[in-house]
Scaffold this motif. Structure first.
Motif, short mmCIF file in Angstrom:
data_model
loop_
_atom_site.label_atom_id
_atom_site.label_comp_id
_atom_site.label_asym_id
_atom_site.label_seq_id
_atom_site.Cartn_x
_atom_site.Cartn_y
_atom_site.Cartn_z
N THR A 115 6.21 3.17 4.69
CA THR A 115 6.98 3.06 3.45
C THR A 115 7.02 4.38 2.69
OG1 THR A 115 5.00 2.22 2.32
CG2 THR A 115 6.54 0.60 3.20
N ALA A 116 6.04 5.25 2.92
CA ALA A 116 6.04 6.55 2.25
C ALA A 116 7.20 7.42 2.69
CB ALA A 116 4.72 7.27 2.50
N THR A 117 7.70 7.18 3.91
CA THR A 117 8.83 7.97 4.39
C THR A 117 10.10 7.67 3.59
OG1 THR A 117 9.38 6.29 6.06
CG2 THR A 117 7.88 8.04 6.72
N THR A 143 22.22 -1.54 4.32
CA THR A 143 20.78 -1.42 4.58
C THR A 143 20.04 -2.71 4.24
OG1 THR A 143 20.49 -0.41 2.39
CG2 THR A 143 20.74 1.08 4.28
N LEU A 144 20.49 -3.41 3.21
CA LEU A 144 19.83 -4.66 2.84
C LEU A 144 20.01 -5.73 3.91
CD1 LEU A 144 20.62 -4.89 -0.99
CD2 LEU A 144 18.39 -4.50 0.07
N CYS A 145 21.04 -5.58 4.74
CA CYS A 145 21.22 -6.52 5.84
C CYS A 145 20.06 -6.47 6.83
CB CYS A 145 22.54 -6.22 6.57
SG CYS A 145 24.02 -6.64 5.62
N MET A 146 19.30 -5.37 6.82
CA MET A 146 18.17 -5.24 7.73
C MET A 146 17.03 -6.18 7.34
SD MET A 146 18.06 -1.08 8.15
CE MET A 146 16.57 -1.15 9.14
N THR A 147 17.09 -6.75 6.13
CA THR A 147 16.02 -7.64 5.70
C THR A 147 15.98 -8.93 6.51
OG1 THR A 147 17.49 -8.58 3.99
CG2 THR A 147 16.07 -6.75 3.34
N ILE A 148 17.07 -9.26 7.18
CA ILE A 148 17.10 -10.48 7.99
C ILE A 148 16.61 -10.21 9.42
CG2 ILE A 148 18.99 -11.46 6.63
CD1 ILE A 148 20.91 -10.69 8.86
N ILE A 178 8.73 -5.12 9.83
CA ILE A 178 8.69 -3.70 9.49
C ILE A 178 10.11 -3.20 9.21
CG2 ILE A 178 8.14 -1.40 10.34
CD1 ILE A 178 5.86 -2.60 11.91
N LEU A 179 11.05 -3.60 10.07
CA LEU A 179 12.45 -3.22 9.84
C LEU A 179 12.98 -3.85 8.57
CD1 LEU A 179 13.96 -3.46 13.45
CD2 LEU A 179 13.38 -1.40 12.16
N LEU A 181 14.91 -3.13 3.09
CA LEU A 181 14.82 -3.54 1.69
C LEU A 181 14.54 -2.35 0.79
CD1 LEU A 181 14.71 -5.71 -0.50
CD2 LEU A 181 12.30 -6.09 0.08
N LEU A 182 13.57 -1.53 1.17
CA LEU A 182 13.22 -0.37 0.35
C LEU A 182 14.35 0.66 0.32
CD1 LEU A 182 9.44 0.24 1.18
CD2 LEU A 182 10.44 -0.68 -0.91
N THR A 183 15.03 0.84 1.45
CA THR A 183 16.15 1.78 1.47
C THR A 183 17.27 1.31 0.55
OG1 THR A 183 15.62 2.36 3.76
CG2 THR A 183 17.78 2.99 2.94
#
Length: 231
Positions: free
Chosen positions: A128-130, A186-191, A196-197, A202-204
């Motif tokens: 998450t630091a990245t 990018t929020l679509c990656m939450t599903i 980890i993805l 979500l953070l992006t």
């Protein structure tokens, strides 16, 4: 060594019998941090030289090394980005202070992002630091567009309030539309099945939204202060 347990004893001794391996058990509910700290404490209290090891300890050490590397990379990226903006605005507008102004909303967005992580239940770790370095890239894009448009409008009309209204009405709307498409994808990656993805997406997405909010809310206030101090 000559007993029936000799074979088992050899599993815990080196061939020269100058070192031994101590096997210990930990609670299944213990965190990696607690296990690592306790193992290192046990090793430090040993009468002879001892080194804490094991899958958990090694993985924790690797995580700490990656964490330090990620934070160091972020600091380098942040510093170089600030220097680059100062030089660019110095060469193009003869106003190097605008480079510092551009970094203000980016800094606020990063602070808000780190503060948002606990609320989202996401730990601050090597992965998450990245996101912090990514936030710099996203924030600079939006802030530079706003600052560059503001300078053009301000040089033309000479009124800071009017220049901000035109800037936010034009460029501000454009970057907001861009943010909605970027954060939405990018929020679509939450599903994703992989958590980890999901956290990364979500953070992006949150980082993109925060970069836009600070660019249209914090940056105008910063530009007012810049005009008051330097113009």
């Amino acid at each position: 060594m000559a007993s029936e347990s000799g074979d088992r004893a050899r599993e815990y001794l080196t061939e020269d019998r100058q070192a031994t391996k101590v096997v210990y058990q930990v609670k299944a509910s213990a965190s990696q941090k607690d296990v690592t700290e306790d193992a290192r404490t046990l090793a430090a209290d040993a009468r002879f030289d001892a080194t804490a090891t094991g899958d958990i300890v090694v993985f924790r050490a690797l995580t700490e090394a990656l964490m330090e590397s990620a934070v160091s990379s972020f600091l380098v990226a942040f510093g170089l980005s600030g220097v680059f903006l100062v030089v660019i605005f110095w060469l193009l507008e003869d106003r190097p202070s605008l480079g510092v102004v551009t970094m203000v909303p980016i800094t606020v967005a990063i602070v808000l992002l780190v503060g948002t992580m606990p609320a989202l239940g996401i730990a601050f770790n090597a992965l998450t630091a990245t996101i912090l370095s990514i936030s710099i890239g996203l924030g600079i894009d939006y802030s530079v567009h706003v600052v560059h448009r503001f300078v053009d409008e301000y040089d033309e009309c000479g009124d800071v309030h009017e220049a901000l209204l035109v800037t936010l009405g034009g460029t501000g709307g454009g970057i907001t539309a861009s943010v909605l498409t970027t954060s939405g994808s990018t929020l679509c990656m939450t599903i994703a099945v992989n958590p980890i993805l999901g956290e990364f997406g979500l953070l992006t997405g949150v980082s993109t939204l925060l970069s836009d909010i600070t660019a249209v809310a914090i940056l105008p206030l910063t530009l007012r202060g810049w005009v008051w101090l330097f113009e």
